[in-house]
Design an enzyme around this catalytic site. Structure first.
Site, mmCIF file in Angstrom:
data_model
loop_
_atom_site.group_PDB
_atom_site.id
_atom_site.type_symbol
_atom_site.label_atom_id
_atom_site.label_comp_id
_atom_site.label_asym_id
_atom_site.label_seq_id
_atom_site.Cartn_x
_atom_site.Cartn_y
_atom_site.Cartn_z
ATOM 1 C CE LYS A 106 -4.511 0.879 0.288
ATOM 2 N NZ LYS A 106 -5.605 0.026 -0.179
HETATM 3 P P1 NAD Z 1 -13.662 7.800 -2.491
HETATM 4 O O1 NAD Z 1 -12.703 8.888 -2.231
HETATM 5 O O2 NAD Z 1 -14.190 7.609 -3.872
HETATM 6 O O3 NAD Z 1 -14.948 7.981 -1.517
HETATM 7 C C1 NAD Z 1 -14.875 8.186 -0.165
HETATM 8 C C2 NAD Z 1 -16.243 8.720 0.276
HETATM 9 O O4 NAD Z 1 -16.297 8.756 1.706
HETATM 10 C C3 NAD Z 1 -16.556 10.133 -0.195
HETATM 11 O O5 NAD Z 1 -17.909 10.196 -0.617
HETATM 12 C C4 NAD Z 1 -16.376 11.000 1.065
HETATM 13 O O6 NAD Z 1 -17.170 12.152 1.056
HETATM 14 C C5 NAD Z 1 -16.851 10.006 2.098
HETATM 15 N N1 NAD Z 1 -16.437 10.305 3.466
HETATM 16 C C6 NAD Z 1 -15.234 10.730 3.937
HETATM 17 N N2 NAD Z 1 -15.292 10.893 5.275
HETATM 18 C C7 NAD Z 1 -16.547 10.557 5.649
HETATM 19 C C8 NAD Z 1 -17.229 10.516 6.880
HETATM 20 N N3 NAD Z 1 -16.622 10.845 8.026
HETATM 21 N N4 NAD Z 1 -18.514 10.114 6.878
HETATM 22 C C9 NAD Z 1 -19.141 9.774 5.749
HETATM 23 N N5 NAD Z 1 -18.553 9.809 4.559
HETATM 24 C C10 NAD Z 1 -17.279 10.185 4.509
HETATM 25 O O7 NAD Z 1 -12.985 6.463 -1.935
HETATM 26 P P2 NAD Z 1 -13.338 4.952 -2.295
HETATM 27 O O8 NAD Z 1 -12.426 4.495 -3.357
HETATM 28 O O9 NAD Z 1 -14.811 4.779 -2.452
HETATM 29 O O10 NAD Z 1 -12.848 4.242 -0.940
HETATM 30 C C11 NAD Z 1 -13.686 4.192 0.220
HETATM 31 C C12 NAD Z 1 -13.198 3.065 1.107
HETATM 32 O O11 NAD Z 1 -13.225 1.854 0.362
HETATM 33 C C13 NAD Z 1 -11.756 3.213 1.627
HETATM 34 O O12 NAD Z 1 -11.669 2.635 2.901
HETATM 35 C C14 NAD Z 1 -10.959 2.379 0.637
HETATM 36 O O13 NAD Z 1 -9.739 1.919 1.182
HETATM 37 C C15 NAD Z 1 -11.943 1.252 0.403
HETATM 38 N N6 NAD Z 1 -11.695 0.499 -0.824
HETATM 39 C C16 NAD Z 1 -11.808 1.085 -2.063
HETATM 40 C C17 NAD Z 1 -11.543 0.336 -3.195
HETATM 41 C C18 NAD Z 1 -11.699 0.891 -4.575
HETATM 42 O O14 NAD Z 1 -11.508 0.131 -5.541
HETATM 43 N N7 NAD Z 1 -12.090 2.141 -4.736
HETATM 44 C C19 NAD Z 1 -11.147 -1.005 -3.065
HETATM 45 C C20 NAD Z 1 -11.066 -1.571 -1.804
HETATM 46 C C21 NAD Z 1 -11.347 -0.800 -0.684
#
Ligand code: NAD
Length: 418
Positions: A106
């Site tokens: 990571k």
């Molecule tokens: P992203 O940046 O697209 O979205 C994050 C979202 O969370 C945004 O809408 C933001 O406004 C919201 N957010 C931030 N703080 C918040 C809070 N306190 N309360 C409510 N909402 C809040 O990110 P993503 O890619 O969707 O990733 C989100 C999670 O999923 C992370 O933990 C990431 O590690 C995990 N993840 C993502 C992927 C991927 O392929 N995108 C894969 C595995 C895991």
């Protein structure tokens, strides 16, 4: 304010819990609790006004026993060395849970990308790619997108790497756009596995997903796609939130229209089909059948967990529940499908992207989705088998037991060097 558990300590606690159910020597478990190496680097980058700015960046290579290190790169002001180490460990156990031939890594840059222009972000990204160049490669370490990074950043990293190496090697990074060697189905993959995992958990409980109510915390890539796909499966999305707050309509709303509202205004808040504004905490504790936490780590701590009433939690985010929350929920009937399975669709389709890049032969979206479905269902079945066979307390423990055993098997087969 939720308790801020140190994510690296959370990871180590999860490994210890699982290790208690495994016949593996303590010194081998100790090895599995620490990254093999961590790069910490300072990027000095020229801003648009000619000044220089310093950015701290990390890449943690946690474990490569089962294949090249694999994991995303996050841009966030709160990125820390321990967070990156923890996330790289979760990647190791995630790739093992879904049994794809990759290890875990990571990376992250301490930056709030909303404060920089596109050309500044490009220079920051390319500076990081230059530092990463000796460490990465399609057989070494393969980065991918994470919070606040996407296809744009992946394309810059690929281009920097290929330019410096004087080669074409699209498999050095995944999450690229289609024109640069990306895979069909990658953008939707994390949300897709989150909802497949939720569907399997409902089946396991003998509950109907049709008409089940759903709350989604976080409306970025993982959250909004989960909302869209669970709605297509017949469930009703009643609440959603992002960093500006939450929305609620007990009769449900159209998750796609909510996303359009967020695209237009920057937030789901104010979307008129779900007029009731609620807090982020309310979204997590609503009386719903399914909760999908899809924002950041530590969203639910021990105190908040006392008020969580969902029957199933499918963890789209990484580490959304603190260990204290886990302990509270273990005493209830809530089934938690852990992050290392629920959100493994992202890394699984990244794996498919890498396979396609290496073969220089590309699959249809239908084939990607079929292969993803098979991998997530198999992983869920292996988890349930171990959960029942070993009479474990939680699905999380079962996932770690399965995953750690797979990493140990690869390590012990290889023997140690030197
Ligand atoms: P992203 O940046 O697209 O979205 C994050 C979202 O969370 C945004 O809408 C933001 O406004 C919201 N957010 C931030 N703080 C918040 C809070 N306190 N309360 C409510 N909402 C809040 O990110 P993503 O890619 O969707 O990733 C989100 C999670 O999923 C992370 O933990 C990431 O590690 C995990 N993840 C993502 C992927 C991927 O392929 N995108 C894969 C595995 C895991």
């Amino acid at each position: 304010m939720p308790e801020q558990a140190n994510p690296f300590e959370s990871l180590q606690a999860q490994i210890d819990d699982a290790a208690a159910h495994l016949d593996v020597a303590e010194d081998v478990i100790e090895r599995l609790k620490h990254p093999e190496r961590v790069l910490e680097t300072n990027l000095t980058v020229e801003m648009d006004d000619g000044s220089l700015e310093r950015f701290v960046a990390f890449r943690s290579q946690f474990n490569g026993d089962r294949g090249p290190y694999k994991g995303g790169i996050r841009y966030h002001p709160d990125v820390t060395r321990d967070e990156v180490k923890a996330l790289s460990g979760w990647m190791t156990y995630k790739t093992a849970t879904v049994d794809i031939p990759l290890g875990g890594g990571k990376g992250g840059i301490v930056i709030d990308p909303s404060e920089y222009s596109e050309s500044e972000l490009e220079r920051v990204t390319r500076a990081f790619a230059k530092e990463l160049r000796p460490l990465i490669g399609e057989d070494r370490d393969i980065p991918a997108p994470d919070v606040n990074t996407g296809q744009r950043e992946m394309n810059w990293i690929k281009d920097t790497y290929e330019t410096l190496e004087n080669t074409t090697e699209p498999g050095v990074i995944t999450g690229k756009n289609l024109a640069s060697g990306g895979s069909e189905g990658r953008v939707e993959a994390t949300g897709r596995s989150t909802v497949i995992a939720a569907r399997e958990a409902f089946d396991y409980l003998g509950k109907d997903l049709e008409g089940a109510t759903v709350a989604v915390q976080g409306y970025g890539n993982a959250g909004w796609i989960s909302a869209k796909l669970i709605d297509e499966m017949g469930a009703t999305v009643v609440a959603a939130s992002d960093s500006s707050g939450g929305i609620y309509n007990p009769d449900g709303f159209d998750p796609v229209a909510a996303k359009q509202h967020k695209n237009e205004t920057g937030s789901v808040v104010g979307y008129d089909e779900a007029e009731e504004e609620i807090t982020n905490e309310d979204v997590l504790t609503l009386d719903v059948d399914l909760l999908i936490p899809a924002a950041l780590e530590n969203a639910v701590d021990g105190d908040l967990a006392e008020d969580v009433t969902a029957d199933v939690i499918s963890e789209a985010a990484n580490g959304p529940l603190t260990p204290a929350a886990d302990r509270v929920l273990a005493e209830t009937d809530t089934i938690i499908v852990p992050d290392i399975l629920a959100n493994a669709g992202g890394v699984t389709v990244s794996y498919f992207e890498w396979v396609q890049n290496r073969q220089r032969f590309y699959w249809s979206e239908e084939k990607v989705n079929e292969e993803l479905e098979a991998i997530i269902v198999d992983a869920f079945d292996a988890l349930v088998e171990t959960y029942e066979e070993k009479d474990l307390e939680t699905f999380r423990e079962a996932a770690y037991v399965v995953a750690i055993q797979r990493v140990v098997d690869a390590y012990e087969e290889a023997g140690s060097f030197p």
